[in-house]
Design an enzyme around this catalytic site. Sequence first.
Site, PDB file in Angstrom:
ATOM      1  N   MET A  30      23.967 -22.234 -25.012  1.00 11.22           N
ATOM      2  CA  MET A  30      24.583 -23.461 -24.495  1.00 11.22           C
ATOM      3  C   MET A  30      23.700 -24.671 -24.832  1.00 11.22           C
ATOM      4  SD  MET A  30      26.658 -22.517 -21.104  1.00 11.22           S
ATOM      5  CE  MET A  30      25.301 -22.524 -19.960  1.00 11.22           C
ATOM      6  N   LEU A  33      17.837 -26.220 -26.408  1.00 11.92           N
ATOM      7  CA  LEU A  33      17.153 -25.042 -26.950  1.00 11.92           C
ATOM      8  C   LEU A  33      15.653 -25.050 -26.640  1.00 11.92           C
ATOM      9  CD1 LEU A  33      19.024 -25.000 -30.377  1.00 11.92           C
ATOM     10  CD2 LEU A  33      19.495 -23.588 -28.353  1.00 11.92           C
ATOM     11  N   HIS A  34      15.125 -23.840 -26.458  1.00 11.34           N
ATOM     12  CA  HIS A  34      13.697 -23.687 -26.138  1.00 11.34           C
ATOM     13  C   HIS A  34      13.198 -22.391 -26.765  1.00 11.34           C
ATOM     14  CE1 HIS A  34      15.209 -20.794 -23.260  1.00 11.34           C
ATOM     15  NE2 HIS A  34      15.947 -21.729 -22.669  1.00 11.34           N
ATOM     16  N   HIS A  37      15.321 -19.135 -26.601  1.00 12.15           N
ATOM     17  CA  HIS A  37      16.361 -19.057 -27.641  1.00 12.15           C
ATOM     18  C   HIS A  37      15.705 -18.730 -28.993  1.00 12.15           C
ATOM     19  CE1 HIS A  37      18.310 -22.145 -24.812  1.00 12.15           C
ATOM     20  NE2 HIS A  37      19.147 -21.124 -24.785  1.00 12.15           N
ATOM     21  N   GLN A  61      32.411 -21.353 -17.221  1.00  9.41           N
ATOM     22  CA  GLN A  61      31.469 -20.526 -16.471  1.00  9.41           C
ATOM     23  C   GLN A  61      30.717 -21.298 -15.390  1.00  9.41           C
ATOM     24  OE1 GLN A  61      29.155 -19.458 -20.098  1.00  9.41           O
ATOM     25  NE2 GLN A  61      27.363 -19.662 -18.781  1.00  9.41           N
TER      26      GLN A  61
HETATM   27  P1  AMP Z   1      21.789 -20.112 -22.492  1.00  8.31           P
HETATM   28  O1  AMP Z   1      21.699 -21.167 -23.559  1.00  8.31           O
HETATM   29  O2  AMP Z   1      20.985 -20.435 -21.270  1.00  8.31           O
HETATM   30  O3  AMP Z   1      23.217 -19.688 -22.209  1.00  8.31           O
HETATM   31  O4  AMP Z   1      21.061 -18.824 -23.095  1.00  8.31           O
HETATM   32  C1  AMP Z   1      21.452 -18.269 -24.331  1.00  8.31           C
HETATM   33  C2  AMP Z   1      20.753 -16.949 -24.505  1.00  8.31           C
HETATM   34  O5  AMP Z   1      19.334 -17.121 -24.478  1.00  8.31           O
HETATM   35  C3  AMP Z   1      21.089 -15.943 -23.391  1.00  8.31           C
HETATM   36  O6  AMP Z   1      21.262 -14.660 -23.970  1.00  8.31           O
HETATM   37  C4  AMP Z   1      19.862 -16.003 -22.513  1.00  8.31           C
HETATM   38  O7  AMP Z   1      19.631 -14.813 -21.782  1.00  8.31           O
HETATM   39  C5  AMP Z   1      18.776 -16.213 -23.547  1.00  8.31           C
HETATM   40  N1  AMP Z   1      17.581 -16.791 -22.925  1.00  8.31           N
HETATM   41  C6  AMP Z   1      17.515 -17.892 -22.134  1.00  8.31           C
HETATM   42  N2  AMP Z   1      16.237 -18.093 -21.727  1.00  8.31           N
HETATM   43  C7  AMP Z   1      15.493 -17.087 -22.253  1.00  8.31           C
HETATM   44  C8  AMP Z   1      14.108 -16.731 -22.191  1.00  8.31           C
HETATM   45  N3  AMP Z   1      13.238 -17.456 -21.498  1.00  8.31           N
HETATM   46  N4  AMP Z   1      13.705 -15.631 -22.863  1.00  8.31           N
HETATM   47  C9  AMP Z   1      14.584 -14.887 -23.573  1.00  8.31           C
HETATM   48  N5  AMP Z   1      15.898 -15.165 -23.669  1.00  8.31           N
HETATM   49  C10 AMP Z   1      16.345 -16.249 -23.025  1.00  8.31           C
END
Ligand code: AMP
Length: 276
Positions: A30, A33-34, A37, A61
């Site tokens: 979403m 990014l960090h 990701h 969601q």
């Molecule tokens: P999001 O953009 O928050 O929907 O996350 C996208 C994907 O990145 C999802 O599969 C999350 O579980 C994964 N994710 C988010 N934060 C982390 C993290 N700190 N370490 C590993 N995977 C992550």
Amino acid sequence: MLIIKDISHLKLYLKAYQEKGYSIGYVPTMGALHQGHGKLLKQSQNDNQKTVMSIFVNEKQFNKKEDFDKYPRNKGRDYDFCESHNVDVIFEPSSEEIYPDDKPILKNKYFQNILCDRFRPGHFDGVTTVLNEFFSIVHANKVYFGQKDYQQLKIVEKFIEEKFSNLKIISIPTERQEEGIAYSSRNENLSKKQLQEFIDFHNSVIQFTKSFDKKIQIKEANTLAKNFITNLVDQEFDYFEFRNANSLEIEGDISDARLFYAIYKGQTRLIDNIEL
Ligand code: AMP
């Protein structure tokens, strides 16, 4: 780096590679990014000849409109992040294209009424609905999910097994900041003071998980967990409990358990889970 904004262009672009038998990796996000990701991305780039990263803040969601509105967005920085991480293709479709008027919501059937599903009703219906669309569009060989969102990972594993049996799901351990907390887009919404309070909270939780015998039952551990969290002054939370890492049930001893929490700092809801 290509930024593709509509479904037909993405399909056309991928078709050429799919016909050549290239393996396609897919990383759904979403945005904001960090390095968490980044870890999913790196694994996909390592495993596949092409990687698609999608950036789509999925309105379905969010069970509260304010939460959707407040979700951090920063396109410029995301593009720089992707450029420096050698992303092949960013897929960034519009809500209108993903959700035409008559698009039905899929009901999630797995791991219901516990953890985030209990406190964010409909959240996983939205997750399942959007993934159903994106999986059908991208037609990847492998898809990458983080253990940071553990219940989501377990639900998606089941969903893929049921509906996308040719797709392989790869689970990636949580990437953490030096201070111990997980990288998360929502950390951006915290003030400096809230961030420090969250770091202190997380570290006291780690100390707590180290403080007792690992052979006790999950039920007993949850009594200790309840005492721990209710003794913390001013800590608002949805849940703070141990569950079996496979079944997500409160059963067995804590050697196979994780500690799951969802807490609030101001309006920001933060989730994490800790492997023992
Ligand atoms: P999001 O953009 O928050 O929907 O996350 C996208 C994907 O990145 C999802 O599969 C999350 O579980 C994964 N994710 C988010 N934060 C982390 C993290 N700190 N370490 C590993 N995977 C992550």
